[in-house]
Design a protein around this motif. Sequence first.
Motif, mmCIF file in Angstrom:
data_model
loop_
_atom_site.group_PDB
_atom_site.id
_atom_site.type_symbol
_atom_site.label_atom_id
_atom_site.label_comp_id
_atom_site.label_asym_id
_atom_site.label_seq_id
_atom_site.Cartn_x
_atom_site.Cartn_y
_atom_site.Cartn_z
ATOM 1 N N ILE A 261 0.838 -1.205 0.000
ATOM 2 C CA ILE A 261 0.000 0.000 0.000
ATOM 3 C C ILE A 261 0.865 1.245 0.000
ATOM 4 O O ILE A 261 0.617 2.219 -0.730
ATOM 5 N N LYS A 262 1.942 1.266 0.798
ATOM 6 C CA LYS A 262 2.848 2.430 0.830
ATOM 7 C C LYS A 262 3.516 2.650 -0.523
ATOM 8 O O LYS A 262 3.647 3.779 -0.997
ATOM 9 N N ARG A 263 3.924 1.545 -1.145
ATOM 10 C CA ARG A 263 4.585 1.661 -2.445
ATOM 11 C C ARG A 263 3.628 2.198 -3.508
ATOM 12 O O ARG A 263 3.985 3.025 -4.330
ATOM 13 N N ASN A 264 2.406 1.741 -3.476
ATOM 14 C CA ASN A 264 1.427 2.228 -4.448
ATOM 15 C C ASN A 264 1.119 3.701 -4.249
ATOM 16 O O ASN A 264 0.974 4.468 -5.212
ATOM 17 N N LEU A 265 1.025 4.118 -2.989
ATOM 18 C CA LEU A 265 0.769 5.541 -2.719
ATOM 19 C C LEU A 265 1.927 6.412 -3.178
ATOM 20 O O LEU A 265 1.746 7.508 -3.729
ATOM 21 N N GLU A 266 3.134 5.926 -2.989
ATOM 22 C CA GLU A 266 4.315 6.700 -3.427
ATOM 23 C C GLU A 266 4.379 6.810 -4.954
ATOM 24 O O GLU A 266 4.675 7.872 -5.504
ATOM 25 N N ASN A 267 4.073 5.726 -5.644
ATOM 26 C CA ASN A 267 4.053 5.784 -7.115
ATOM 27 C C ASN A 267 2.973 6.722 -7.615
ATOM 28 O O ASN A 267 3.165 7.464 -8.595
ATOM 29 N N LEU A 268 1.824 6.715 -6.964
ATOM 30 C CA LEU A 268 0.749 7.619 -7.367
ATOM 31 C C LEU A 268 1.125 9.069 -7.147
ATOM 32 O O LEU A 268 0.845 9.952 -7.975
ATOM 33 N N ARG A 269 1.817 9.351 -6.022
ATOM 34 C CA ARG A 269 2.257 10.721 -5.736
ATOM 35 C C ARG A 269 3.289 11.188 -6.763
ATOM 36 O O ARG A 269 3.228 12.323 -7.245
ATOM 37 N N ASN A 270 4.241 10.327 -7.143
ATOM 38 C CA ASN A 270 5.250 10.703 -8.151
ATOM 39 C C ASN A 270 4.621 10.937 -9.522
ATOM 40 O O ASN A 270 5.019 11.832 -10.268
ATOM 41 N N ARG A 271 3.608 10.146 -9.851
ATOM 42 C CA ARG A 271 2.949 10.307 -11.132
ATOM 43 C C ARG A 271 2.209 11.641 -11.205
ATOM 44 O O ARG A 271 2.201 12.315 -12.232
ATOM 45 N N LYS A 272 1.603 12.040 -10.094
ATOM 46 C CA LYS A 272 0.900 13.326 -10.080
ATOM 47 C C LYS A 272 1.867 14.487 -10.173
ATOM 48 O O LYS A 272 1.619 15.493 -10.836
ATOM 49 N N ASN A 273 3.034 14.378 -9.517
ATOM 50 C CA ASN A 273 4.031 15.453 -9.579
ATOM 51 C C ASN A 273 4.581 15.635 -10.995
ATOM 52 O O ASN A 273 4.795 16.750 -11.458
ATOM 53 N N LYS A 274 4.804 14.545 -11.699
ATOM 54 C CA LYS A 274 5.295 14.646 -13.077
ATOM 55 C C LYS A 274 4.255 15.270 -13.989
ATOM 56 O O LYS A 274 4.564 16.022 -14.909
ATOM 57 N N ALA A 275 3.003 14.937 -13.758
ATOM 58 C CA ALA A 275 1.951 15.499 -14.607
ATOM 59 C C ALA A 275 1.758 16.982 -14.365
ATOM 60 O O ALA A 275 1.470 17.753 -15.294
#
Length: 678
Positions: A204-218
Amino acid sequence: MLDLFSIISRGGIVLWYFQRAADIHVSLPVNSLIKSVILQERSGAHIYEAHKLYFKLDNEFELIFVVGYQKMLQLSYIDKLLDQVMLEFRSQYKSQLLHNKLINKFEFTNHFQDILKQCEDEVRITQEAPRKMMTFEQSSKSKKTVESLKKAEAKDVPKTKPKKTPTPKQPVMMPDVLEEKPDMNHNVIANGTSPADDLTEDMIKRNLENLRNRKNKANAPAVKGKENGKTKPKGKESRVWPYGGNKGAEKDLDYSKPRSAANGDDGHLYNGYHGDANGDDTGTTNSALVEVGSMRGQLKDLDTRVDEADIDYSEDSEEEESGSDIINGTGGAAPGGGDVKRSNSTGQSMKILGGGLFGVFKGLVGSKTLTPETLEGPLEKMREHLIGKNVASEVADELCNSVSLKLQGKTVGSFSTIASSVRSAMEESLTTILSPKQRIDMLRDAQARARGPNARPYVVTFCGVNGVGKSTNLAKICFWLIENGLRVLIAGCDTFRAGAVEQLKTHCRALNALHPPNSKGVMVQLYEKGYGKDAAAIAQEAINFAKSTKFDVVLVDTAGRMQDNEPLMRALAKLISVNNPDLVLFVGEALVGNEATDQLLKFNRALADHAPVGVSNGARTIDAIVLTKFDTIDDKVGACVSMTHSTGQPILFVGTGQTYTDLKVLNVTAVVNALLRN
């Protein structure tokens, strides 16, 4: 009507002959046939003045049957006459032929007259008989059946797509109760558990971190001109080509000085030969590439690429083959670095007789006599193999016919005997074609001319098509002559191609750097008059200059020309006829196939046709061949056979590289083995 018929042995003994024409003796056309066709492994008709000659070989008793008639006539019974005469002669004198009693008198005239009359009567009856109508069985319609006609009619009928019938629309029935849509936020599985129950805390932590990085790039603004954190330079970047050369590489590319001289230590060239007073260095070669003194004496032969020890004539060679090939007949090495182990004395031999060219003879087993029908399939495979080796198609046909004539009538016992007999027949034919018919020793003749009482220069003319390497191989031959103590004058008669004279000047500087002047003077010198002049006049002036300055050899360089260019071919014929060189060399590429025969034949014909009228020495043709770029063809050496077969002239030199020492003499054994290798 026939003019002559002769039966002779392979040893040259005339057993019997018939002659009808009194104006010419039978020996003249027969000798011409033996010299031009039989000894050169050719086949087919031979033209001698107004006569056309055919021959047939009897391989069992080693006999040759020759027939001749006027070439303007068309006689359709020649093949049948040769066959029947051969069978009748064998049956009448079989005992004498078996015991090799060839000195006895053979009374065969009456038998020959009967056979000739029978053949002529059959032809006359066939010509006088009314032409019969073709029967239905002989026509092409008889081969067509009813089923084939039905299929043909079915093919002619155009195919039409069936029309689709529209289906009536059904009224849509609305359900009384709408199904409840599942909640997207609560995706419940049938067993009552949620997918989130299977996730661990780390996932769950890993998925949340990937989602946060994806939003920052966008949400990050796009930066123009940056890639991977690096800023692109403005404007187009110039491309740097490998080995393109630059100002800093001039010293590395300068081979006119030794490495010490390039660094400023010494300004001398090799062999103690200095530059001129203006500081212009006259050497353009490197001692690492050319070894002075390595070409004294006769030239070396090409290395044999296939050893006889690696050729297995047995039938077991195909079964013992394990998949690894032997490279160049030397054994090779295993992938792991060790030597390839051999299962017997010959081991894993080359696939010469296993499944390649000679594999087609595997079906010819048992004690039987070889016939043209039996050899038709194998010889077709042989023809394809030779064409794949760059042999011209016409020459391949002639070679296969020659092998067929040698094998017809021979009785063989097993597959190994057939394979060895076919290979020996091929080797014999190829060796006969490639072997020189006359001796041409350029070095010996030039030395004898220079030391004779009436010393005069030995003149050699080079000719050929564009881009085959005439000037380069002229320089190689010049280096070889200088190595043997001969002074050479190069006549720059290529007054058409831009840079031809400058190329020869470069070669002269390089050769003089390797061989400095001695007591006789400069070893090599260029005689040129620039561009746009008469090449024949320049060659004549160069020969006269060589006589007055005591040069031993004159090498005449001519312009490259296509064989169909009539004005340039006339100019070449004029140059050769006026100056009468001692040797005319045709320079050709080893890369060409059918073009080799066309080039050589048209050059020969043009030199004979365009020779000036009234020249005392008569028309000169090509004396020998120089084959270039031989190091680029691997085992596709068919151009050697094509060139020598078309004119009968030998290959004098072979160019195998780009340095002065890359000049060899043709090794017939190496070429034959390369042609037979798969």
